[in-house]
Design a protein around this motif. Structure first.
Motif, PDB file in Angstrom:
ATOM      1  N   ASP A 120    -100.699 -30.974  23.296  1.00 56.50           N
ATOM      2  CA  ASP A 120    -102.013 -30.093  23.637  1.00 56.50           C
ATOM      3  C   ASP A 120    -101.667 -28.682  23.913  1.00 56.50           C
ATOM      4  OD1 ASP A 120    -103.143 -32.473  23.144  1.00 56.50           O
ATOM      5  OD2 ASP A 120    -103.450 -33.028  25.465  1.00 56.50           O
ATOM      6  N   ARG A 121    -100.554 -28.514  24.562  1.00 57.16           N
ATOM      7  CA  ARG A 121    -100.105 -26.985  24.813  1.00 57.16           C
ATOM      8  C   ARG A 121     -98.892 -26.762  24.535  1.00 57.16           C
ATOM      9  NH1 ARG A 121    -101.444 -25.846  30.853  1.00 57.16           N
ATOM     10  NH2 ARG A 121    -100.764 -23.882  30.208  1.00 57.16           N
ATOM     11  N   PRO A 122     -98.186 -25.500  24.453  1.00 55.81           N
ATOM     12  CA  PRO A 122     -96.967 -25.129  24.325  1.00 55.81           C
ATOM     13  C   PRO A 122     -95.956 -25.984  25.291  1.00 55.81           C
ATOM     14  CG  PRO A 122     -98.186 -23.280  23.918  1.00 55.81           C
ATOM     15  CD  PRO A 122     -99.295 -24.366  24.433  1.00 55.81           C
ATOM     16  N   VAL A 123     -94.958 -26.857  24.760  1.00 49.18           N
ATOM     17  CA  VAL A 123     -93.873 -27.156  25.710  1.00 49.18           C
ATOM     18  C   VAL A 123     -92.677 -26.843  25.080  1.00 49.18           C
ATOM     19  CG1 VAL A 123     -95.735 -29.150  26.267  1.00 49.18           C
ATOM     20  CG2 VAL A 123     -94.036 -29.416  24.347  1.00 49.18           C
ATOM     21  N   TYR A 124     -91.663 -27.291  25.896  1.00 46.97           N
ATOM     22  CA  TYR A 124     -90.232 -27.519  25.509  1.00 46.97           C
ATOM     23  C   TYR A 124     -89.562 -28.766  26.032  1.00 46.97           C
ATOM     24  CZ  TYR A 124     -88.077 -25.411  29.630  1.00 46.97           C
ATOM     25  OH  TYR A 124     -87.511 -25.504  31.109  1.00 46.97           O
ATOM     26  N   LEU A 125     -88.960 -29.334  25.234  1.00 45.97           N
ATOM     27  CA  LEU A 125     -88.406 -30.832  25.534  1.00 45.97           C
ATOM     28  C   LEU A 125     -87.085 -30.495  26.200  1.00 45.97           C
ATOM     29  CD1 LEU A 125     -88.914 -32.583  22.264  1.00 45.97           C
ATOM     30  CD2 LEU A 125     -90.515 -32.590  24.169  1.00 45.97           C
ATOM     31  N   TRP A 126     -87.060 -31.136  27.360  1.00 48.51           N
ATOM     32  CA  TRP A 126     -85.725 -30.858  28.095  1.00 48.51           C
ATOM     33  C   TRP A 126     -84.983 -32.339  28.268  1.00 48.51           C
ATOM     34  CZ3 TRP A 126     -81.452 -29.276  29.466  1.00 48.51           C
ATOM     35  CH2 TRP A 126     -80.844 -29.551  30.649  1.00 48.51           C
ATOM     36  N   ILE A 127     -83.960 -32.683  27.469  1.00 47.99           N
ATOM     37  CA  ILE A 127     -83.231 -33.815  27.288  1.00 47.99           C
ATOM     38  C   ILE A 127     -81.942 -33.734  28.085  1.00 47.99           C
ATOM     39  CG2 ILE A 127     -82.459 -35.721  25.789  1.00 47.99           C
ATOM     40  CD1 ILE A 127     -84.216 -34.296  23.811  1.00 47.99           C
ATOM     41  N   ASP A 128     -81.982 -34.346  29.375  1.00 50.53           N
ATOM     42  CA  ASP A 128     -80.895 -34.447  30.278  1.00 50.53           C
ATOM     43  C   ASP A 128     -80.297 -35.704  30.432  1.00 50.53           C
ATOM     44  OD1 ASP A 128     -79.128 -33.347  31.983  1.00 50.53           O
ATOM     45  OD2 ASP A 128     -80.317 -33.433  33.624  1.00 50.53           O
ATOM     46  N   ASP A 129     -78.952 -35.772  29.677  1.00 49.10           N
ATOM     47  CA  ASP A 129     -78.188 -36.824  29.678  1.00 49.10           C
ATOM     48  C   ASP A 129     -79.101 -38.292  29.306  1.00 49.10           C
ATOM     49  OD1 ASP A 129     -75.800 -38.062  30.194  1.00 49.10           O
ATOM     50  OD2 ASP A 129     -76.175 -38.742  32.171  1.00 49.10           O
ATOM     51  N   GLY A 130     -79.818 -37.971  28.286  1.00 50.71           N
ATOM     52  CA  GLY A 130     -80.871 -39.035  27.606  1.00 50.71           C
ATOM     53  C   GLY A 130     -82.138 -39.221  28.137  1.00 50.71           C
ATOM     54  N   ARG A 131     -82.543 -38.525  29.451  1.00 47.80           N
ATOM     55  CA  ARG A 131     -83.987 -38.509  29.875  1.00 47.80           C
ATOM     56  C   ARG A 131     -84.694 -37.462  29.359  1.00 47.80           C
ATOM     57  NH1 ARG A 131     -80.229 -39.518  34.111  1.00 47.80           N
ATOM     58  NH2 ARG A 131     -80.339 -37.478  34.560  1.00 47.80           N
ATOM     59  N   VAL A 132     -85.872 -37.708  29.156  1.00 49.68           N
ATOM     60  CA  VAL A 132     -86.533 -36.755  28.476  1.00 49.68           C
ATOM     61  C   VAL A 132     -87.922 -36.084  29.364  1.00 49.68           C
ATOM     62  CG1 VAL A 132     -88.280 -36.075  26.366  1.00 49.68           C
ATOM     63  CG2 VAL A 132     -86.252 -37.618  26.217  1.00 49.68           C
ATOM     64  N   ARG A 133     -87.990 -34.806  29.533  1.00 48.92           N
ATOM     65  CA  ARG A 133     -88.982 -34.141  30.191  1.00 48.92           C
ATOM     66  C   ARG A 133     -89.795 -33.118  29.422  1.00 48.92           C
ATOM     67  NH1 ARG A 133     -87.042 -31.792  35.984  1.00 48.92           N
ATOM     68  NH2 ARG A 133     -89.015 -31.143  35.830  1.00 48.92           N
ATOM     69  N   PHE A 134     -91.115 -33.188  29.589  1.00 47.74           N
ATOM     70  CA  PHE A 134     -91.950 -32.350  28.595  1.00 47.74           C
ATOM     71  C   PHE A 134     -92.416 -31.061  29.731  1.00 47.74           C
ATOM     72  CE2 PHE A 134     -92.170 -36.628  27.155  1.00 47.74           C
ATOM     73  CZ  PHE A 134     -92.433 -36.334  25.743  1.00 47.74           C
ATOM     74  N   GLU A 135     -91.592 -29.854  29.496  1.00 43.87           N
ATOM     75  CA  GLU A 135     -91.798 -28.878  30.464  1.00 43.87           C
ATOM     76  C   GLU A 135     -92.747 -27.716  29.643  1.00 43.87           C
ATOM     77  OE1 GLU A 135     -90.351 -28.671  33.035  1.00 43.87           O
ATOM     78  OE2 GLU A 135     -88.297 -29.630  32.955  1.00 43.87           O
ATOM     79  N   ASP A 136     -93.531 -27.140  30.416  1.00 39.37           N
ATOM     80  CA  ASP A 136     -94.420 -25.971  30.107  1.00 39.37           C
ATOM     81  C   ASP A 136     -93.930 -24.779  29.377  1.00 39.37           C
ATOM     82  OD1 ASP A 136     -97.280 -24.799  30.410  1.00 39.37           O
ATOM     83  OD2 ASP A 136     -95.922 -23.389  31.012  1.00 39.37           O
ATOM     84  N   ALA A 137     -94.400 -24.262  28.257  1.00 43.79           N
ATOM     85  CA  ALA A 137     -93.619 -23.360  27.508  1.00 43.79           C
ATOM     86  C   ALA A 137     -94.684 -22.114  27.297  1.00 43.79           C
ATOM     87  CB  ALA A 137     -93.244 -23.819  26.305  1.00 43.79           C
ATOM     88  N   ASP A 138     -95.921 -22.215  28.252  1.00 44.24           N
ATOM     89  CA  ASP A 138     -96.605 -21.221  28.011  1.00 44.24           C
ATOM     90  C   ASP A 138     -95.985 -19.789  28.276  1.00 44.24           C
ATOM     91  OD1 ASP A 138     -99.031 -22.171  27.308  1.00 44.24           O
ATOM     92  OD2 ASP A 138     -99.644 -22.848  29.456  1.00 44.24           O
ATOM     93  N   HIS A 139     -94.933 -19.664  29.290  1.00 42.81           N
ATOM     94  CA  HIS A 139     -94.365 -18.521  29.714  1.00 42.81           C
ATOM     95  C   HIS A 139     -93.305 -17.938  28.528  1.00 42.81           C
ATOM     96  CE1 HIS A 139     -91.786 -21.496  30.869  1.00 42.81           C
ATOM     97  NE2 HIS A 139     -90.729 -20.778  31.038  1.00 42.81           N
TER      98      HIS A 139
END
Length: 492
Positions: A120-139
Motif C-alpha cells: 500500500d505504501r513504499p516498503v523494503y523487505l528485511w529478511i534476517d536469517d529467514g524471518r521477513v519484516r516489512f519495513e517502512d521505506a517512505d524516508h
C-alpha cells in the motif's frame, strides 16, 4: 533430510504483509535442478495466460542452485524471472544477477523466493536469517541507489548485509529501470527496477548465515579445489584475473579496438580504453569467486564499484563517445538512478541519431541541438529522459550466444563467463559437485535433457503455447525436439 538444496520456497504477499515458507517437492528439485529451472516450472504451474507487468498479480521470482552459498567457485549468481515490461505483447522474461544476493538467500534457508501483490505504501523487505519484516521505506523513496544501500545498512547496524534496491527510475516505473546490488551488480534485460517499483518495493535487504548441509562434504571440498585450480589455469581466466573484465571484451570488441571499423577509430578507441584504466583503484568479485573480474574506479573523489568494460563500452565507442570522462558520468548516472546500462545506451543512440525524438519535448530538442560534443549531448538527453519519461520504444535484449550453456550456468547457479569455457572435464566436475552437494546422481545426457526441457518450458511460456494441463504431460505429449544435443559442452 534434503542435502545441498534447502527444499524451501519463501512466499511473500506484499498486500497483506505476510510471508510463509512452503516445501519444494524433491521431484521438482531433481527434475529442474535450481535457479532458472525452478522459476520456469513455477510460472508454468501457475500461469496459462500472461499477466500485465503493471499488475499486482505479476510475481517476481528469485532462485538459486544446489551449490549456491557454498565454497563452489564462481557460484554467486541469482536467477530472476517475471512477466517483463520490455516485451510487446507481454511475455515471460528472465535474467541473472551476479554478486552475493543468492548466497544470502540460500543462507536464509530458501532455494526460491516469490514476491506477490503490491504494498500500500513504499516498503523494503528485511529478511534476517529467514524471518521477513516489512519495513517502512517512505524516508528512502527518491534516494539514489548508493544512498539507499548505505541507509539500510546503517539502520540495521551491519554493513555486511546484502541490499538489492531500485533508484528513482524504478520508482517512476521507467521500463528500462534496473536494480542495483552491492552498489554495482545489476540484473539486466528484464525491467526489474520497474517491476519492484510497481510493487512499491524500494529494496530487499537480506542477511542469511544458516549452514548448508552437504551430502559428502569432504568430496565436495576436493571438487571445489579441483575446479578452482582448473579455472585459474585457464588462459582466459588468467587474463581476467590480471586485468578483470575491464580487459575482456568480446572477440568482436577486441578486434574493433585493435583495427577499427567504419566510424570506430582504432586510435581513439584505444585511447578511450587506456583513459578508463587510469581510474582503476581495486578489484571486486562475486561470492566465492577466485577471479575477481570487477574493477572499482575512483573518479572525481567518489568510488564507482564493479564497472566492467562491456558496460562502459556501451557508453563509449559504441555510442561514438571517445571521452572517458563522459563515459564514466553516463555510467554513474545510470547506476545511481537504477537504469539498465545496455538498454539505456541503445535508446540514447536512437535519440541522438534522430530515430526516437518523440522521447523529448520540442523545447528539449531545441536545447540539445546546439550541443556538439556527443558525450555531453548524451548526458543531457539522459537527464531529460529521467526527469520526464515518455515514449513506447523498448530496445530488444541481445540474443544469447549459446542458450544451452546459459541454462546450465543458471540452474547450478554458476558464472556464465566460466561456463562458456567449459570442456568435458569441467562439465564432469559440475555433475560431481551436484552429487557431492545433494546426493543426486546425473549423467551428462540426463543433464543435457534437463537443460533442453527447461528451454522448451521457457519457449512455451514466452509464446504462450501452454494448454491448461500438467506441463509434464504436455512435454511428454509433444514430439518436437526444439534443441539438438549440446555438442559444445564436450568441446575443448
Amino acid at each position: 533430510m534434503i542435502k545441498g538444496w534447502t527444499g524451501k520456497r519463501l512466499q511473500i504477499d506484499l498486500r497483506r504483509q505476510k510471508a510463509w515458507s512452503e516445501d519444494i517437492p524433491i521431484s521438482d528439485l531433481q527434475q529442474w535442478i535450481g535457479g532458472r529451472g525452478l522459476n520456469a516450472i513455477y510460472f508454468t504451474q501457475h500461469f496459462t495466460t500472461p499477466v500485465s507487468p503493471s499488475s499486482p498479480e505479476n510475481p517476481v521470482a528469485f532462485a538459486v542452485g544446489p551449490v549456491s552459498g557454498t565454497l563452489a567457485p564462481c557460484s554467486g549468481w541469482t536467477s530472476i524471472a517475471s512477466f517483463s515490461p520490455l516485451s510487446k505483447p507481454t511475455s515471460y522474461g528472465f535474467t541473472r544477477m551476479p554478486g552475493y544476493f543468492g548466497a544470502s538467500l540460500k543462507g536464509s534457508g530458501y532455494d526460491q523466493m516469490i514476491l506477490h501483490g503490491k504494498a500500500d505504501r513504499p516498503v523494503y523487505l528485511w529478511i534476517d536469517d529467514g524471518r521477513v519484516r516489512f519495513e517502512d521505506a517512505d524516508h528512502l523513496w527518491g534516494k539514489e541507489t548508493t544512498e539507499t544501500t548505505v541507509a539500510i545498512q546503517e539502520e540495521k547496524e551491519d554493513r555486511g548485509i546484502e541490499v538489492l534496491c531500485i533508484g528513482p527510475a524504478g520508482e517512476k516505473q521507467i521500463p528500462l529501470a534496473n536494480v542495483i546490488h552491492r552498489l554495482s551488480w545489476t540484473g539486466d534485460y528484464l525491467g526489474l527496477g520497474y517491476l519492484l517499483g510497481v510493487k512499491n518495493v524500494k529494496a530487499i535487504a537480506i542477511r542469511g548465515k544458516k549452514e548448508i548441509s552437504l551430502h559428502d562434504p569432504k568430496q565436495f571440498l576436493n571438487l571445489c579445489l579441483t575446479l578452482k585450480d582448473h579455472i585459474l589455469r585457464d588462459r582466459k581466466m588468467q587474463k581476467m584475473k590480471e586485468g578483470g573484465r575491464f580487459s575482456f571484451l568480446s572477440r568482436e570488441g577486441e578486434r574493433m579496438l585493435r583495427e577499427g571499423e567504419g566510424w570506430l577509430l582504432p586510435g581513439a578507441a584505444r585511447q578511450w580504453s587506456n583513459n578508463l584504466r587510469s581510474y582503476l583503484s581495486s578489484k571486486e568479485g562475486c561470492f566465492s569467486c577466485p577471479v575477481h573480474c570487477g574493477r572499482n574506479l575512483q573518479h572525481q573523489e567518489s568510488h564507482i564499484g564493479g564497472i566492467h568494460l562491456e558496460k562502459a563500452w556501451y557508453f563509449g565507442p559504441q555510442m561514438g563517445i571517445y571521452h572517458g570522462e563522459w563515459t564514466l558520468r553516463l555510467h554513474r548516472l545510470c547506476q545511481s538512478q537504477g537504469l539498465d546500462p545496455y538498454l539505456t545506451s541503445s535508446l540514447l543512440v536512437r535519440i541522438m541519431d534522430g530515430m526516437e525524438l518523440d522521447y523529448l519535448s520540442k523545447e528539449d530538442q531545441r536545447q540539445i541541438e546546439g550541443i556538439e560534443d556527443r558525450g555531453e549531448k548524451a548526458f543531457s538527453i539522459l537527464q531529460r529522459m529521467i526527469e520526464g519519461w515518455k515514449g513506447a520504444y523498448l530496445p530488444s535484449p541481445p540474443p544469447a550466444e549459446n542458450q544451452e550453456l546459459d541454462v546450465l550456468a543458471d540452474i547450478i547457479s554458476f558464472c556464465l563467463i566460466v561456463v562458456k569455457h567449459l570442456n568435458l572435464k569441467t562439465l564432469s566436475n559440475m555433475i560431481d559437485l551436484i552429487h557431492a552437494s545433494t546426493g543426486f546422481s546425473l549423467s551428462q545426457e540426463e543433464l543435457k535433457d534437463r537443460v533442453n526441457r527447461i528451454l522448451r518450458l521457457e519457449s512455451h511460456l514466452i509464446n504462450l503455447l501452454f494448454p491448461k494441463e500438467n506441463p509434464e504431460t504436455y512435454l511428454r505429449r509433444k514430439e518436437d525436439h526444439l534443441h539438438e544435443p549440446i555438442a559444445q559442452w564436450t568441446a575443448a
